[in-house]
Design an enzyme around this catalytic site. Structure first.
Site, PDB file in Angstrom:
ATOM      1  CD  GLU A 198     -23.176  24.697  36.235  1.00 51.41           C
ATOM      2  OE1 GLU A 198     -23.510  25.394  37.289  1.00 51.41           O
ATOM      3  OE2 GLU A 198     -23.441  25.185  35.082  1.00 51.41           O
TER       4      GLU A 198
ATOM      5  CG  ASN B 137     -28.672  28.458  38.752  1.00 54.61           C
ATOM      6  OD1 ASN B 137     -28.942  26.929  39.315  1.00 54.61           O
ATOM      7  ND2 ASN B 137     -27.761  28.699  39.147  1.00 54.61           N
TER       8      ASN B 137
END
Ligand code: NAD
Length: 732
Positions: free
Chosen positions: A475, A513
């Protein structure tokens, strides 16, 4: 220009060479089938030709597979009856391959016909193996880097150009199952041992070996075209075959939990095909293949796991900037993450300076690469020379001056703003102006961390997942000031280490997340409500999540959950929504049940760290309620918890491309791959139903399920995500 050409040599061997124009690897397209068919037909009809070799013009590969756009075109070709278009299209492919296999033989006597050999210089995948399987003998160059196999199942389909039927008949259901059901790829030697190909020869002898065979007047009738053919290992009604199919069926359902249509359809095609003559079996294969291609899950998987994943890897969202390939990377912090980042960088041939506060910690980080290479050597995937070369690229030290020539830094020290700021300053005292500084933080805002930098335009987040060598997603997070060159640098680096990038904007927990935490929390919340923990875990798995939420929090550790909860509560104040979850989490931590690492968590573990089942002590504190919710309610709570967060990330502009949202979800945290990702799942169930379901969940379970405005709007207008935001349009 055509991709296939034919040349007949003085000995009467016609060599058909496949060389897709403008591509480094051959890819089959519609025209390719027509051309191949015409050339084979021409060679068979030419009296001067004694036999045929089909090979590749690419030096190290035969073919990478089929251009999956063919499938879309087949669907469109029959107007309002796409299934008919698909079936007819697939049967036409079968026709081409069957003409190769029969090679002009008399249908009754099997007499006549010319030998056709496939000569593979290297990698042969998908249709690139299905064509050779239709030939009479497969030769491969002894090229250990080559991959041979049928990986279709990995993207939600199965080999549908005869590969399923031919391989099952060649190897038997048992022998073919790892290749078909798991998409296992082999190097040429292993492919020969598995019986997939027939001969492995030195690369320079490839064509001469195939030619010698073609001219040796070999027998060419396929076993399944001979009278009395019996499937190796037994047909389904044979006692041995019966056992195979019962076992395979149980295995497939055990592994897929019944959510992958392709695996079931594949097994059906093999089973039903084994009961009938070969040509009928091909028809059955085509029917099941059509069935799978018409299933929205397959289209979504192809889109996310093949088309969009590849587009992102090729830099779909890369800003315009000159080549930013990394020459030397500095990794600061040689702990779990830093050691992994050093490993994947060195494996990609990048020089690494690996820094830790103490020399033994830096060395320990480097030893992770040594251990990884040793495992590779034990499995014959690496050599001592390779190990020495990879280790030779990693310089483990405490001396920051060694970073002088690095053009990229990846910081992976403790998750602490102060420590990271100090490290940033120390690094930038040494590195040059053009060096890009990346942090691997998982929770701290990039814009905040960039304040310690002397140039926030060159400061960026590169967030790896653990374990770094296994997890394919990276990411990339842009801070407020992050510039295009830093993004291009991060993307070029990810490309060098052969992972898949998504680029997101800076916000709490970034993207992955942000979505996974609500999933874990919803599971824990249900424990608090008295939902049977086994129901929570199994509901998750039955909807295609690789780990239930309770197992996941055990794996990532309960104290990490506590740490994140405390930090989030501190940042959010009164708006913090997860007090109920924390009660359970903190209680678990108080019991020193910290998850796998303490051999005690929501699960119980034996001395060796093996899970032995859900921990029964949980029920003492959180008794199981008499009335249990139904399975779908539990599944919807778990799925919507993640999916709504993904929609909010799009609304907030954290995600700017739904393709990244889908690919990132599958590769980052294993979001139900059969669905194609959160946005694909919403498209499958439809925005109106999704909004209605959110309203119900909100009424029953609380505001966290509130329908986001975007979804409400899409429901009202009957929109689909992939129609509205197809290739990266902004949410606004
Ligand atoms: P870790 O504790 O295993 O490793 C941190 C390393 O940094 C240690 O070896 C430590 O000695 C070293 N270090 C600390 N201060 C230093 C300094 N001033 N100079 C040089 N070295 C220093 O931690 P980890 O799990 O590898 O995590 C590192 C970073 O990666 C954290 O920011 C974490 O949030 C992030 N991250 C972790 C995970 C994960 O699953 N563990 C996943 C993604 C991101």
């Amino acid at each position: 220009m055509t991709d296939f050409t034919l040349k007949t040599d003085a000995d009467g061997v016609a060599i058909i060479t496949w060389d897709t124009v403008g591509k480094s690897m051959n890819v089959m397209n519609q025209q390719g089938f027509t051309d191949l068919d015409a050339l084979v037909g021409h060679a068979l009809a030419d009296d001067a030709v004694k036999g045929i070799i089909i090979t590749s013009g690419k030096p190290d590969s035969f073919a990478g597979g089929m251009d999956l756009n063919i499938i879309a075109r087949m669907k469109d070709s029959a107007g309002d009856d796409p299934a008919r278009g698909l079936f007819d299209g697939v049967m036409a492919m079968h026709g081409v391959l069957r003409r190769i296999e029969r090679a002009g033989m008399d249908p009754k006597t099997n007499k006549g016909g010319k030998p056709i050999a496939a000569a593979l210089p290297g990698t042969a995948l998908g249709i690139g193996l299905e064509i050779p399987l239709a030939c009479h003998r497969i030769f491969a160059a002894d090229n250990p880097k080559a991959k041979i196999g049928l990986p279709e199942i990995m993207v939600g389909i199965f080999p549908g150009a005869g590969g399923t039927t031919r391989l099952a008949r060649k190897l038997g259901a048992m022998g073919a199952s790892p290749l078909l059901l798991e998409g296992k790829l082999n190097d040429p030697q292993a492919a020969k041992r598995a019986g997939v190909i027939d001969e492995v020869v030195p690369a320079e002898d490839l064509i001469s070996a195939a030619k010698a065979w073609v001219l040796s007047n070999p027998a060419i009738v396929k076993p399944w075209d001979e009278k009395g053919y019996k499937m190796p290992g037994g047909a389904p009604y044979h006692p041995a075959g019966f056992m195979t199919f019962v076992g395979a069926s149980a295995m497939v359902n055990g592994k897929t939990m019944g959510v992958y249509p392709a695996a079931k359809a594949l097994l059906s095609a093999v089973y039903e095909g084994a009961l009938v003559p070969f040509d009928t079996a091909l028809k059955i294969e085509a029917r099941w293949f059509t069935n799978v291609l018409m299933n929205p899950s397959s289209s979504a998987m192809i889109r996310s796991l093949f088309i969009n994943k590849e587009a992102l890897e090729k830099g779909a969202n890369r800003p315009q900037a000159p080549d930013q390939k990394v020459r030397q990377v500095g990794v600061i912090g040689a702990g779990m993450m830093g050691a992994g980042i050093a490993l994947v960088s060195a494996l990609a041939g990048i020089k690494v300076v690996l820094i830790d506060a103490k020399q033994d910690a830096a060395e320990k980080g480097k030893s992770y690469t040594a251990a990884y290479m040793d495992k590779g050597i034990a499995r014959k995937k690496a050599t001592e020379d390779k190990k020495a070369a990879v280790l030779g690229l990693i310089h483990a030290t405490t001396d920051y001056a060694a970073l002088k020539d690095c053009d990229l830094i990846v910081e992976a020290v403790f998750e602490d703003v102060g420590v990271k700021a100090e490290v940033t300053k120390k690094v930038q005292a040494v590195t040059g102006a053009g060096c890009i500084f990346a942090t691997n933080t998982s929770t701290l805002p990039i814009t905040e961390l960039a304040k310690a930098s002397n140039d926030p335009t060159n400061f960026i987040g590169i967030h790896f997942f653990s374990p770094v060598d296994k997890m394919m997603l990276v990411e990339i997070i842009k801070g407020e000031a992050t510039g295009d060159v830093a993004v291009a640098k991060a993307l070029d680096f990810v490309r060098q280490i052969r992972k898949t990038p998504i680029v997101v904007n800076d916000a709490r927990f970034f993207y992955a997340n942000r979505c996974i935490i609500p999933y874990i929390n919803e599971g824990i919340r249900m424990v608090r409500e008295g939902v049977e923990p086994a129901l929570i875990e199994n509901a998750a798995k039955l909807v295609g999540m690789p780990l239930g939420p309770l197992q996941l929090v055990d794996e990532t550790s309960i104290d990490l959950g506590v740490k994140i909860a405390k930090a989030t509560r501190a940042a959010m104040g009164d708006a913090y929504p997860d007090g109920v979850v924390d009660e359970v989490l903190f209680w678990m931590a108080d019991q020193t049940r910290l998850g796998r690492k303490s051999n005690a968590g929501f699960y119980a573990y034996d001395d060796k760290g093996k899970r032995t089942g859900l921990w029964d002590g949980l029920a003492v504190q959180y008794p199981v309620a008499d009335q249990q919710p139904d399975l779908v309610t539990v599944q919807h709570r778990l799925l919507f918890a993640q999916v709504l967060e993904a929609v909010r990330a799009l609304e907030d502009g954290v995600l700017t491309d739904i393709r990244e949202g889908d690919v990132g979800a599958i590769l980052g945290w294993g979001f139900a791959p059969w669905s194609g990702g959160p946005f694909s799942w919403l498209d499958i169930i439809g925005a109106p139903y999704a909004a209605e379901r959110c309203d119900q969940l909100t009424a029953q379970f609380g505001d966290r399920f509130t329908t986001p405005d975007l979804l409400r709007d899409m429901a009202a207008k009957g929109h689909e995500f992939y129609k509205r935001f197809g290739t990266g349009a902004k949410a606004a």
